[in-house]
Design an enzyme around this catalytic site. Structure first.
Site, mmCIF file in Angstrom:
data_model
loop_
_atom_site.group_PDB
_atom_site.id
_atom_site.type_symbol
_atom_site.label_atom_id
_atom_site.label_comp_id
_atom_site.label_asym_id
_atom_site.label_seq_id
_atom_site.Cartn_x
_atom_site.Cartn_y
_atom_site.Cartn_z
ATOM 1 N N LYS A 92 -34.755 35.120 33.170
ATOM 2 C CA LYS A 92 -35.609 34.814 32.143
ATOM 3 C C LYS A 92 -35.091 33.467 31.782
ATOM 4 C CE LYS A 92 -37.895 38.546 31.153
ATOM 5 N NZ LYS A 92 -37.242 39.807 31.765
ATOM 6 N N GLU A 114 -41.419 37.289 22.204
ATOM 7 C CA GLU A 114 -41.110 38.577 22.049
ATOM 8 C C GLU A 114 -40.109 39.166 23.044
ATOM 9 O OE1 GLU A 114 -43.012 36.858 24.054
ATOM 10 O OE2 GLU A 114 -42.602 38.036 26.120
ATOM 11 N N SER A 382 -32.965 40.665 39.786
ATOM 12 C CA SER A 382 -33.387 39.975 38.667
ATOM 13 C C SER A 382 -32.429 40.118 37.591
ATOM 14 C CB SER A 382 -34.849 40.758 38.199
ATOM 15 O OG SER A 382 -34.654 41.855 37.860
#
Ligand SMILES: *Cc1c(COP(=O)(O)O)cnc(C)c1O
Length: 408
Positions: A92, A114, A382
């Site tokens: 991210k 969010e 990830s």
């Protein structure tokens, strides 16, 4: 993918994408599009981003040959792209840093985001602290309960965490609130959307910030194996940002099979999973036209996954097109299979994966034994599993209790 698959000038990937937003958001989206298209061509912007990714975030992340596990499975060689080792513990941050730099360049003093599992919220709070921006993160109350440590992390980083108690009190509701905030504070606020979702330019902008994953992986694979192209590339798909970050490197290489893994949850009934290609239909959610899980009346369905990061009823528009083109094959891993893969990687290699990433691992473990030992499987790891320790413990306890009850 990348430039070839689009989007077109209106933000469409085939029939997917676009800008389905209220009138009040058209001007801010146009401003964002202009700013991004200017920034991405500016050397100074790219140089600053690359310096931060290297010196602050820890890029390049390693590519790791899971030798022991590959040998145990007795088939293909499994390579893990270690996005779990990026600062804050997931891919991210690539996007959050990019968009935070952009926000600063646009003269915005505040960013909002969010978050579902909390990883995007933590990444945004981190980037905001780094660049001296004010930060508010919207999070559903249900997710705040599931991902308590990440709520603390965001607050420690100086962000305000705004609890969302509408709807199912999860990611979809948090996005609704963030969009509402953006409409009212658009003059000094930028909305850092966390996946390849939402109206143009978000799907392509978020993808672009993650292209570095696949670019590094192909270089690293070449160095480690002499081959630049794996036989299979596998990623879990929530909105689809880590998947596109990896897959885009293979857009001109049809011989590389691309496999997206959706959350199979606890069953195939509507409400039991988050597999958009198993029952999802064309619809509009959060400003984009794509596959959406919905009931017969078009109401957005509730979804379920043991991993909060995959628990979302729509999918990025580019991934919807790649599905229709047959370029990306989709499969699912159930909650049980993901938790099993979590344990397998923990014990087999000493790595605790995020439950999201464990879905991709489950598919790799399924396929590896059926392939020859000279075949290569590239998996996008990830994120790391520290945020999921409580979820895994609860899951294991519940299944142990259920098994005992059955025996009695
Ligand atoms: C957020 C998240 C995902 C899902 O988001 P994508 O946009 O589909 O990548 C997957 N893995 C981890 C670790 C995440 O934090």
């Amino acid at each position: 993918m990348a430039d070839k698959a689009g989007p077109d000038k209106d933000g469409y990937f085939g029939e997917y994408g676009g800008q389905y937003v209220p009138e009040t958001l058209m001007a801010p989206l146009a401003e964002l599009t202009r700013a991004y298209d200017k920034a991405r061509k500016r050397r100074a912007f790219q140089r600053e981003l690359q310096t931060l990714l290297a010196d602050y975030a820890g890029r390049p992340t390693p590519l790791y040959h899971a030798k022991r596990l590959s040998a145990e499975l007795g088939g293909a060689q499994i390579y893990l792209k270690r996005e779990d080792l990026l600062h804050t513990g997931a891919h991210k941050l690539n996007n959050a840093l990019g968009q935070a730099l952009l926000a600063r360049g646009m003269g915005k003093a505040r960013v909002i985001a969010e978050t579902g599992a909390g990883q995007h919220g933590v990444a945004t709070a981190t980037a905001a602290a780094l660049l001296g921006l004010e930060c508010t993160v919207y999070m559903g109350e249900e997710d705040m309960r599931r991902q308590r440590p990440n709520v603390h992390r965001m607050r420690l980083l100086g962000a305000e965490v705004a609890a969302v108690d509408s709807g199912s009190r999860t990611l979809k509701d948090a996005i609704n609130e963030a969009l509402r905030d953006w409409v009212t504070h658009v003059r000094h606020t930028h909305y850092i959307l966390g996946s390849v979702l939402g109206p143009e330019p978000y799907p392509r902008m978020v993808r672009d910030f993650h292209l570095v994953i696949g670019q590094e992986a192909t270089r690293q694979l070449k160095r480690l194996t002499g081959r630049r192209w794996p036989d299979l590339a596998i990623a879990c798909v929530g909105g689809g940002s880590n998947a596109l970050g990896l897959f885009s490197a293979f857009s001109a290489r049809p011989e590389v099979r691309l496999i997206g893994v959706e959350a199979g949850g606890t069953g195939t009934g509507l409400g039991q999973h988050a597999a958009r290609f198993q029952g999802g239909r064309l619809g509009v959610l959060h400003g984009t036209r794509t596959y959406v899980l919905q009931d017969d009346e078009g109401q957005i369905a509730t979804t379920h996954s043991v991993s909060a990061g995959l628990d979302y009823p729509a999918i990025g528009p580019e991934l919807a097109l790649l599905h229709d083109l047959g370029r990306v094959e989709y499969t699912t891993a159930s909650d049980a299979e993901a938790v099993a893969a979590f344990h397998t990687l923990a014990r087999g290699e000493g790595i605790l994966p995020a439950l999201e990433s464990a879905h991709a691992l489950a598919e790799a473990f399924r396929r590896a034994p059926n392939l020859a030992p000279d075949r290569l499987i590239l998996v996008n790891l990830s994120g790391r599993g520290d945020k999921d320790l409580e979820s895994v413990r609860e899951y294991d306890l519940a299944t142990a209790t259920a098994a005992e009850a059955e025996e009695e």
